[in-house]
Design a protein around this motif. Sequence first.
Motif, mmCIF file in Angstrom:
data_model
loop_
_atom_site.group_PDB
_atom_site.id
_atom_site.type_symbol
_atom_site.label_atom_id
_atom_site.label_comp_id
_atom_site.label_asym_id
_atom_site.label_seq_id
_atom_site.Cartn_x
_atom_site.Cartn_y
_atom_site.Cartn_z
ATOM 1 N N THR A 98 0.830 -1.206 0.000
ATOM 2 C CA THR A 98 0.000 0.000 0.000
ATOM 3 C C THR A 98 0.862 1.252 0.000
ATOM 4 O OG1 THR A 98 -1.826 -1.128 1.120
ATOM 5 C CG2 THR A 98 -1.773 1.271 1.266
ATOM 6 N N ALA A 102 1.173 4.162 -2.892
ATOM 7 C CA ALA A 102 0.992 5.595 -2.612
ATOM 8 C C ALA A 102 2.132 6.418 -3.203
ATOM 9 C CB ALA A 102 0.899 5.830 -1.099
ATOM 10 N N LYS A 105 1.676 6.458 -7.116
ATOM 11 C CA LYS A 105 0.541 7.260 -7.570
ATOM 12 C C LYS A 105 0.812 8.751 -7.380
ATOM 13 C CE LYS A 105 -3.162 3.873 -7.298
ATOM 14 N NZ LYS A 105 -4.391 3.399 -6.609
ATOM 15 N N GLY A 144 -4.898 3.313 3.297
ATOM 16 C CA GLY A 144 -3.633 4.013 3.489
ATOM 17 C C GLY A 144 -3.463 4.716 4.816
ATOM 18 N N GLY A 198 -4.866 12.612 -1.350
ATOM 19 C CA GLY A 198 -4.288 11.706 -2.316
ATOM 20 C C GLY A 198 -5.142 10.499 -2.643
ATOM 21 N N ASN A 199 -6.090 10.147 -1.761
ATOM 22 C CA ASN A 199 -6.904 8.958 -2.022
ATOM 23 C C ASN A 199 -8.347 9.305 -2.398
ATOM 24 O OD1 ASN A 199 -7.805 9.836 0.456
ATOM 25 N ND2 ASN A 199 -7.642 7.852 1.480
ATOM 26 N N TYR A 210 -1.403 7.961 1.327
ATOM 27 C CA TYR A 210 -1.690 8.525 0.008
ATOM 28 C C TYR A 210 -1.700 10.052 0.076
ATOM 29 C CZ TYR A 210 -2.947 3.897 -1.762
ATOM 30 O OH TYR A 210 -2.905 2.582 -2.168
#
Length: 584
Positions: A98, A102, A105, A144, A198-199, A210
Amino acid sequence: MGPQFGRRLRKGAATTAVAAAAVAALSASQAPGVTTDADGRQATTGAQPSPDAYAEDSATGNSPYYTDLPPLNSPTPSPSTGTTPPVTGEAQAGIPETVLDAYKKAATRLRDSKPGCNLPWELLAAIGKVESGHARGGNVAANGTTLSPIRGPQLNGNGFANISDTDNGLYDGDSSYDRAVGPMQFIPSTWSWAGRDGNGDGVEDPNNVYDAALAAGHYLCRFGWDLSTQADLNRAILSYNNSSDYLNTVLSWLEYYRKGTHEVPDGTGSLPGNRSDDPAGASPSPTPPPASDRPGSESPSTTPKPTPTPPASGGGSASPSPTPPVTTTPPPPTPTESVHHLEDAGTATLTAMAGDTFGERISTRAETKDGTAVGKVRVRFTITGSTDATFSTGETVATVVTGSAGIAVAPALQAGEKTGDFTVRATVVGRTLPGLDYGATVTARAADTLTRVGDTALTCVTGGEFAERIQLKAAYKGAVADGVAATATLIKSADDPTANDQGPYFKDADDTAVRTLSLKTDADGLLKLPQLYADDTAGTFLLRVTTTGGATLTLELTVAAPEPTPSPSDSTGETTSPSASPSV
């Protein structure tokens, strides 16, 4: 930096020593400190900063970090001098799935939003390793978020920077002092402007890997830095935590991850064990103070001996001279401590059209109580309000150091596409003084001139269509006016701008006649109207086009009835009269 992990892993002396030598060779030319110029850019210098230097402008507040170095790429791990088995290179190269997702991405999003930054995901991984051991070996939920808080020590000035509470304990659970928080160890005062979602859950949470990875990416890409160049890469890392040892440690992990890595299940990542605030684990190890200088340590051998009193002049047994009182002069206040308030330094009206750069820059002057200018003070400019305006750096926050005249000039403002008002607040970094607000306005894109492209007569017959599609050119103060909203209407007359109910017309998607359209100029300022058609009404008609900003152009359209077709019974020959009967 978070507290000690549940288990501490120490590498063998041979591995650490050789890796340290490799890092030293790699980073021998790296500068240990940073300064900030008048444009808010940071540059390396040769001086090691104090714990408070640029603390509130760093992501972590210069908090402690893990100093473990990557292992050598050797098939056989170096022997360990301790009882803990050495961690192999394969295990160290693994990043929890995970957390790795992160990092990747975040780097992908930065490639789209800031392609000139050239942010490698391996840099985020290196910082995440050094700051929190990849969120404690990937101790995160599927979305995350860390399963338990990761918080650094109080930044109370006791060996660290001194940063009083800025978030009322919202992020770090401490209402007295700030602490670094989450997988990327942001302090609350930095997260307040650097935080990102971020997510996609609508929340900016420093405890979510994230969110934190994306925020770290944007933080590292400030000031137009190009991280493919060594100088900008160094500046970016030092801005995250202002320490030459930190720089070298991050660079060593960056190079290590660039050589290859792989994902491991969440919660199974290897954990670091040596922290920069731990003399046993710091690299390089500082010279320990004498035992008597360490808090809580006492030794009979270090009991101070009385100082012998010299005999009085003339010999004999005289009383010792009284010791004169020791007076201490308080140190002069720092420039930041000298600031009493901020004053506007002649900033004019801040107005720009959507998409344009503001012609005026904000100027702020730092002054003492009596109005004396104060140089070498960091002033932070923050854009607030519902707007997509940014500084020319692409960020909504910029920090600039005042010059000798006490003036800090913010980077140029760049208007977004949202129109309306917003505010830029200037504050003194490191002080809780009232801020100074500057109002700014973004107006809609506008044109003040419309001209037709081409001069072919606009004519048509009833029931037909116009042979040429109309194109117009929009300009504003002589420059191309792109993205300007316009309205095209077939009006009843020059004095009546309402839409006509007969004559020429456009068609909508359903082939229905419409006589009013909303349009927008393209990147070249061109306004391309759709095909015009004519109904069965002949005559002269008017098409009026107006834009935001007041540009207007009225065009005349002519619709004529078709010419009659000659009858086939018509003859162009001579007609012969019947012959008269002959006389008899």
